[in-house]
Design a protein around this motif. Structure first.
Motif, PDB file in Angstrom:
ATOM      1  N   SER A 158       0.828  -1.212   0.000  1.00  0.00           N
ATOM      2  CA  SER A 158       0.000   0.000   0.000  1.00  0.00           C
ATOM      3  C   SER A 158       0.860   1.259   0.000  1.00  0.00           C
ATOM      4  CB  SER A 158      -0.946   0.002   1.208  1.00  0.00           C
ATOM      5  OG  SER A 158      -1.739  -1.159   1.202  1.00  0.00           O
ATOM      6  N   ARG A 159       0.271   2.316  -0.539  1.00  0.00           N
ATOM      7  CA  ARG A 159       0.966   3.584  -0.719  1.00  0.00           C
ATOM      8  C   ARG A 159       0.577   4.569   0.375  1.00  0.00           C
ATOM      9  NH1 ARG A 159       3.502   5.530  -5.386  1.00  0.00           N
ATOM     10  NH2 ARG A 159       2.720   3.817  -6.682  1.00  0.00           N
ATOM     11  N   LEU A 160       1.555   5.330   0.843  1.00  0.00           N
ATOM     12  CA  LEU A 160       1.276   6.361   1.845  1.00  0.00           C
ATOM     13  C   LEU A 160       0.552   7.541   1.209  1.00  0.00           C
ATOM     14  CD1 LEU A 160       4.756   6.341   3.637  1.00  0.00           C
ATOM     15  CD2 LEU A 160       2.608   5.534   4.627  1.00  0.00           C
ATOM     16  N   ASP A 161      -0.337   8.185   1.976  1.00  0.00           N
ATOM     17  CA  ASP A 161      -1.012   9.404   1.507  1.00  0.00           C
ATOM     18  C   ASP A 161      -0.049  10.573   1.582  1.00  0.00           C
ATOM     19  OD1 ASP A 161      -3.671   8.449   1.000  1.00  0.00           O
ATOM     20  OD2 ASP A 161      -3.924   8.240   3.170  1.00  0.00           O
ATOM     21  N   LYS A 162       0.031  11.340   0.517  1.00  0.00           N
ATOM     22  CA  LYS A 162       0.960  12.470   0.531  1.00  0.00           C
ATOM     23  C   LYS A 162       0.464  13.619   1.407  1.00  0.00           C
ATOM     24  CE  LYS A 162      -0.630  14.456  -3.904  1.00  0.00           C
ATOM     25  NZ  LYS A 162      -1.134  15.751  -3.456  1.00  0.00           N
ATOM     26  N   ASP A 163      -0.858  13.717   1.587  1.00  0.00           N
ATOM     27  CA  ASP A 163      -1.428  14.850   2.317  1.00  0.00           C
ATOM     28  C   ASP A 163      -1.865  14.492   3.736  1.00  0.00           C
ATOM     29  OD1 ASP A 163      -1.080  16.524   0.106  1.00  0.00           O
ATOM     30  OD2 ASP A 163      -2.961  15.829  -0.784  1.00  0.00           O
ATOM     31  N   GLU A 164      -1.354  13.369   4.258  1.00  0.00           N
ATOM     32  CA  GLU A 164      -1.630  12.975   5.640  1.00  0.00           C
ATOM     33  C   GLU A 164      -0.329  12.562   6.308  1.00  0.00           C
ATOM     34  OE1 GLU A 164      -4.531  10.144   6.703  1.00  0.00           O
ATOM     35  OE2 GLU A 164      -6.127  11.018   5.502  1.00  0.00           O
ATOM     36  N   PRO A 165      -0.283  12.566   7.651  1.00  0.00           N
ATOM     37  CA  PRO A 165       0.881  11.965   8.317  1.00  0.00           C
ATOM     38  C   PRO A 165       0.972  10.492   7.921  1.00  0.00           C
ATOM     39  CG  PRO A 165      -0.510  13.159   9.888  1.00  0.00           C
ATOM     40  CD  PRO A 165      -1.281  13.085   8.613  1.00  0.00           C
ATOM     41  N   ALA A 166       2.167   9.943   7.948  1.00  0.00           N
ATOM     42  CA  ALA A 166       2.362   8.533   7.608  1.00  0.00           C
ATOM     43  C   ALA A 166       1.723   7.634   8.661  1.00  0.00           C
ATOM     44  CB  ALA A 166       3.852   8.226   7.502  1.00  0.00           C
TER      45      ALA A 166
END
Length: 376
Positions: A296-304
């Motif tokens: 799965s990919r991390l959200d760029k606009d949220e904390p990891a």
């Protein structure tokens, strides 16, 4: 003010104390079972007395002599006893004697009793709150009470304290009886879900009315690092930092270390190209099994999400870069854990990755150091 760091790992937690500019904290002792972690600890705490070994087999009298810290001299004791130390907590037996039968928690308590610190912080996994239906943490508090210390504990989400990661930890504070124990208040706002715990008073959450800045996002933490691909590595920055978080991590650092990407197989690259928020984004014919957070990919606009010890391998957790087709590099993982770029790590790439994943974010240590300073 003198600090002991038990079960210290890399020493990230205690480094947060030294990084707090509002007081002069000095880390004088660290102990951990893993030699690679202690070597990292020594690189970043060169003046501290550091020991590799089983804490149950190290004499506290010898520690006292080596550090020149006697009973009552220690200002702060910090550390996180590993979870297996809670499986068989018994009524506290040891007074000042070294007892090899102690569980790892009892050993922590024995240090409290032997050195009588003015303040202690015990950090651990959130699951400690519900271990044995809450009996374990009650026993721990009763143990400290017998030793003459008041305690309180809360669940903190690192994203509320300047860390670009939704890492939740249980923090217990302790001080001699009659002391007022104060926890840090959130510095950032994040509205995402937090751990479920029945007593909401035990969870520190920001208030909508506090008008706090939003939590640092993944790309706000790592967006200034060179955009390398699978299997690539660079040792120089190629752009200026564009926010305070990046500037604070970079300082005047000129050499970029640990920015090396895992070399993914052609099949893994195909999986990564399909990756999204969870495993359901991957075509079923490409994978056989896995947890919902795998591939799965991390959200760029949220904390990891919480960084694990395998954050360079997409098959084990959610660790794919928000915009590039590869897993995070060790440097990006360190950034998400709030390590400064000049923090030195010892070991090979695999050992360093595990150290980063197991660490307590230094920025969490820093906000707790502020509260300790006010207390002392």
């Amino acid at each position: 003010m003198k600090v002991f760091d038990l079960f210290c790992g890399t020493g990230g937690f205690s480094k947060g104390f030294e990084n707090y500019s509002g007081a002069n904290f000095e880390v004088v002792f660290g102990i951990d079972l893993l030699s690679t972690s202690i070597e990292t600890f020594k690189l970043n705490h060169p003046k501290a007395h550091a020991i590799t070994g089983d804490i149950r087999k190290v004499s506290k009298t010898d520690v006292s002599e080596a550090t020149k810290i006697k009973k009552g001299d220690l200002d702060v004791l910090i550390g996180g006893p590993p979870c297996q130390g809670f499986s068989s907590i018994r009524p506290f037996r040891s007074s000042e004697d070294d007892d090899p039968r102690n569980t790892l928690f009892e050993e922590y308590a024995s240090y409290v009793n032997f050195f009588r610190p003015k303040f202690f912080i015990l950090e651990n996994v959130v699951g400690l709150a519900t271990h044995k239906n809450g009996d374990t943490i009650i026993q721990m508090q009763e143990c400290f009470q017998l030793l003459g210390y008041d305690t309180d504990w809360k669940i903190l989400n690192s994203a509320h304290f300047g860390v670009p990661q939704k890492r939740e930890r249980l923090i217990m504070l302790g001080a001699p009886k009659g002391s007022k124990l104060e926890f840090p208040t959130p510095k950032n706002y994040y509205s995402g879900s937090t751990i479920g715990y029945k007593d909401k008073s035990k969870i520190i959450l920001p208030k909508m009315t506090d008008n706090l800045p939003p939590a640092i996002t993944t790309m706000e933490a790592i967006g200034d690092l060179p955009q390398i691909g699978s299997g690539q590595q660079v040792e120089t920055y190629d752009r200026e930092p564009y926010n305070d978080y990046q500037r604070e991590r970079r300082k005047d650092n000129k050499i970029l270390e640990l920015h090396s990407a895992t070399k993914h197989s052609p099949k893994m690259m195909e999986i990564i190209k399909h990756s999204g928020k969870n495993i359901n984004c991957i075509p079923k014919e490409l994978i056989t099994s896995g947890f919902s957070s795998c591939y799965s990919r991390l959200d760029k606009d949220e904390p990891a999400v919480t960084i694990t010890v395998n954050f360079v391998h997409p098959a084990s957790n959610r660790c794919i870069h928000p915009t590039l087709d590869r897993a995070l590099t060790p440097r990006e993982g360190a950034r998400l854990q709030s390590f400064d770029d000049d923090f030195k790590f010892f070991g090979n790439r695999s050992e360093i990755t595990k150290q980063i994943g197991n660490s307590v974010p230094p920025l969490l240590g820093k906000v707790l150091a502020e509260k300790v300073k006010n207390k002392l």
